[in-house]
Motif scaffolding. Structure first.
Motif, short mmCIF file in Angstrom:
data_model
loop_
_atom_site.label_atom_id
_atom_site.label_comp_id
_atom_site.label_asym_id
_atom_site.label_seq_id
_atom_site.Cartn_x
_atom_site.Cartn_y
_atom_site.Cartn_z
N ARG A 1 33.80 40.07 33.95
CA ARG A 1 34.37 41.14 33.78
C ARG A 1 35.75 41.09 34.17
O ARG A 1 35.91 40.55 35.40
CB ARG A 1 33.72 42.42 33.77
N GLU A 2 36.93 41.27 33.38
CA GLU A 2 38.21 41.37 33.92
C GLU A 2 38.76 42.57 33.50
O GLU A 2 38.45 43.40 32.62
CB GLU A 2 38.93 40.26 33.42
N GLY A 3 40.06 43.09 34.30
CA GLY A 3 40.70 44.04 34.02
C GLY A 3 42.15 44.23 34.74
O GLY A 3 42.43 43.14 35.32
N HIS A 4 42.99 45.16 34.59
CA HIS A 4 43.83 45.37 35.13
C HIS A 4 44.23 46.83 35.93
O HIS A 4 43.70 47.76 35.14
CB HIS A 4 45.19 45.17 34.23
N ARG A 5 44.42 47.04 37.27
CA ARG A 5 44.60 47.97 37.79
C ARG A 5 46.22 48.65 38.12
O ARG A 5 46.98 47.34 38.58
CB ARG A 5 43.99 48.27 39.08
N SER A 6 46.67 49.63 37.50
CA SER A 6 48.10 49.88 37.72
C SER A 6 48.34 51.48 37.87
O SER A 6 47.21 52.24 38.21
CB SER A 6 48.91 49.35 36.84
N GLY A 7 49.33 51.90 37.99
CA GLY A 7 49.62 53.40 38.09
C GLY A 7 50.02 53.90 39.47
O GLY A 7 49.86 54.94 39.72
#
Length: 550
Positions: free
Chosen positions: A225-231
């Motif tokens: 699984r892949e994703g992107h964390r930001s904020g």
């Protein structure tokens, strides 16, 4: 640590001692080698070679330096302990008290301080520089330190902050390397992420004793699984500083190796004020004595571990934490006289205490001290202080034998009492009155009032205090008038005690007269007379009560 407002500070210091032949190689060691990644632990090799905990190795089986602090992980119970080198502890003759290591021979000065966190794990061990240098000199070592300091602060924005206008920096300053990094929190904690999971498919959970075979493509499966964390809003300001330092000894080891101490004082040895260096007095055949104000005794006895011992009426010894017994005498001018060598052989710090009370010769050397040290024929006299305590012991023994009860309610620590029941306490009128207070404390205040009332015949015995009950017992033997006369000194001393708290000229004069104090004498002489009068009265009381022939 991801939120705005977070502040973190860290300081670390690693150290290893190196002999001169390994110093060139040790120059290249930095924080990475002797700092955070370095810990002092023993190591046993498969070929039988063993490296003890005190050996620092950069390559296997190649000892280059000496560890002074060891790391001991606590198995099972958890936590981490740091242990100071036993060789350093023993060489400097340290004693542990709580989280400190002290040197009793130097007035219990704190040499090493250990700090622990709330869980009891060590966070630092600090040693005073002069003691470290002494030890390093004795072993011929130099200590290399590697420091690392970090500060992190998360702020909303650079604009309007204390860091406005700053940019990333890499610089050599203050003998070390400094780096400043300013980054958006989103760049620090944000970004892409990936999760990989692999598992086996050839194990039957229903089997009693399953056995897995070799891993193959057909008995494994996986997922990804892949994703992107930001904020993350805000800016991270991070500063780091590295520095290395050598601690070199000064080729002098006074404590461990016994080198001559250049800090030793000079002493007045002649009537014209001529001073002689301590080192020039430090041999047995010096043939000189030194004179000191009597206050030096009180100053030394006020220190932990010091005691006073009497030999004769005018001679005694100060027993110090260094193990020395400094034999002294009291002369006709109330000064303390000591053979110069007995002072010159003391530890430096003790010599400075004596030196602060050193005066020009006055009143000759104590006659009784000369009898002991020159004629080898000690005087056959006794110190009144010593006789007082001996009399109290005899009185207590007699009461126990005849009446079957203890005269005193509690034991007396004579070693401590000797410090405060001493002629040297009396330096002026106020301290003379305090000496009277101490005499009452060590005798009257300890009397067993409950048992004395049982054998009293006085009509109002329930109202009588300790001294009056003992006086009543004596009155049963010799009559009221004689008992009152005998107890006159004790009554005077008691009134002096009261005058200590509520002094007026009339009450003090009356009390001194009742205690039979000759006020024309020096205060030291008055103190000695006070102790003698009190002690001789106790002896007379015992004689009159227990001497069946009277």
């Amino acid at each position: 640590m991801k939120d705005v407002g977070y502040v973190s500070e860290y300081f670390g210091c690693g150290s290893v001692a190196f002999p001169p032949q390994n110093r060139e190689e040790a120059e290249r060691f930095r924080w990475g080698e002797i700092g955070i990644s370095h810990s002092a632990r023993p190591n046993a090799y498969e070929d039988g070679h063993y490296s003890p905990v005190e050996e620092f190795q950069y390559n296997d089986k190649q000892p280059l330096g000496v560890e002074l602090v060891y790391e001991h992980d606590q198995p099972v119970i958890g936590g981490r302990q740091w242990m100071l080198s036993p060789d350093l502890i023993i060489a400097l003759r340290l004693v542990r008290i709580g989280n400190s290591w002290v040197r009793p021979e130097e007035d219990f000065v704190e040499v090493v301080r250990e700090k622990v966190d709330k869980d009891g794990s060590h966070t630092s061990i600090e040693i005073k520089r002069e003691f470290l240098l002494d030890y390093l000199a004795a072993r011929g070592l130099a200590l290399k330190l590697s420091y690392y300091r970090q500060r992190v602060e998360n702020i909303p924005s650079l604009m309007g902050s204390d860091y406005e206008g700053l940019a990333d920096i890499e610089d050599q300053r203050d003998g070390g390397r400094f780096e400043l990094r300013i980054r958006e929190l989103d760049n620090v904690f944000g970004g892409s992420w990936a999760l990989f999971r692999f598992w086996r498919t050839d194990v039957d959970p229903d089997e009693d004793a399953p056995v897995m075979g070799p891993e193959r493509d057909d008995n494994t499966e996986s997922e990804q699984r892949e994703g992107h964390r930001s904020g993350y809003a805000g800016v991270r300001v991070e500063g780091e500083f590295w520095r290395d330092e050598w601690i070199d000894h000064q080729e002098r080891s006074v404590r461990v190796r016994g080198d001559e101490d250049s800090a030793r004082p000079h002493f007045i040895a002649e009537t014209d004020g001529t001073r002689i260096a301590s080192r020039d007095l430090n041999h047995e055949d010096i043939g000189r004595w030194l004179w000191f104000r009597p206050g030096v005794v009180n100053q030394l006895l006020a220190r932990r571990g010091f005691t006073l011992k009497w030999y004769t009426e005018q001679t005694g010894a100060i027993i110090s934490t260094s193990g020395y017994q400094t034999h002294f005498g009291v002369n006709s001018a109330d000064l303390i006289t000591v053979y110069a060598y007995d002072i010159a052989k003391l530890p430096t710090w003790e010599q400075h205490v004596w030196a602060s009370h050193n005066v020009a010769p006055d009143g000759k050397v104590s006659a009784e001290l000369l009898m002991s040290q020159v004629e080898a024929k000690p005087a056959s006299t006794d110190a009144f202080e010593e006789l007082l305590f001996k009399t109290m012991r005899l009185l207590e023994h007699s009461f126990k034998s005849k009446y079957g009860f203890a005269l005193f309610t509690h034991e007396l620590d004579e070693e401590e009492a000797t410090k405060i029941v001493s002629r040297f306490v009396s330096a002026d009128r106020a301290t003379l009155l305090r000496l009277a207070k101490e005499l009452i404390r060590v005798f009257s205040d300890r009397l067993n009032v409950r048992e004395l009332r049982k054998i009293s015949t006085h009509a109002e015995k329930e109202k009588l205090g300790s001294n009056k009950l003992l006086q009543d017992l004596l009155a049963q033997k010799v009559g009221v008038d004689k008992a009152r006369s005998v107890f006159g000194v004790i009554a005077g001393v008691y009134d002096m005690r009261v005058a200590d708290a509520h002094p007026t000229s009339d009450t003090i004069a009356d009390a001194l007269a009742l205690a039979r104090i000759d006020t024309s004498q020096s205060f030291l002489g008055q103190g000695q007379q006070l102790i003698y009068n009190f002690g001789s009265t106790l002896w007379l009381i015992g004689k009159l009560i227990f001497d069946e022939d009277e």
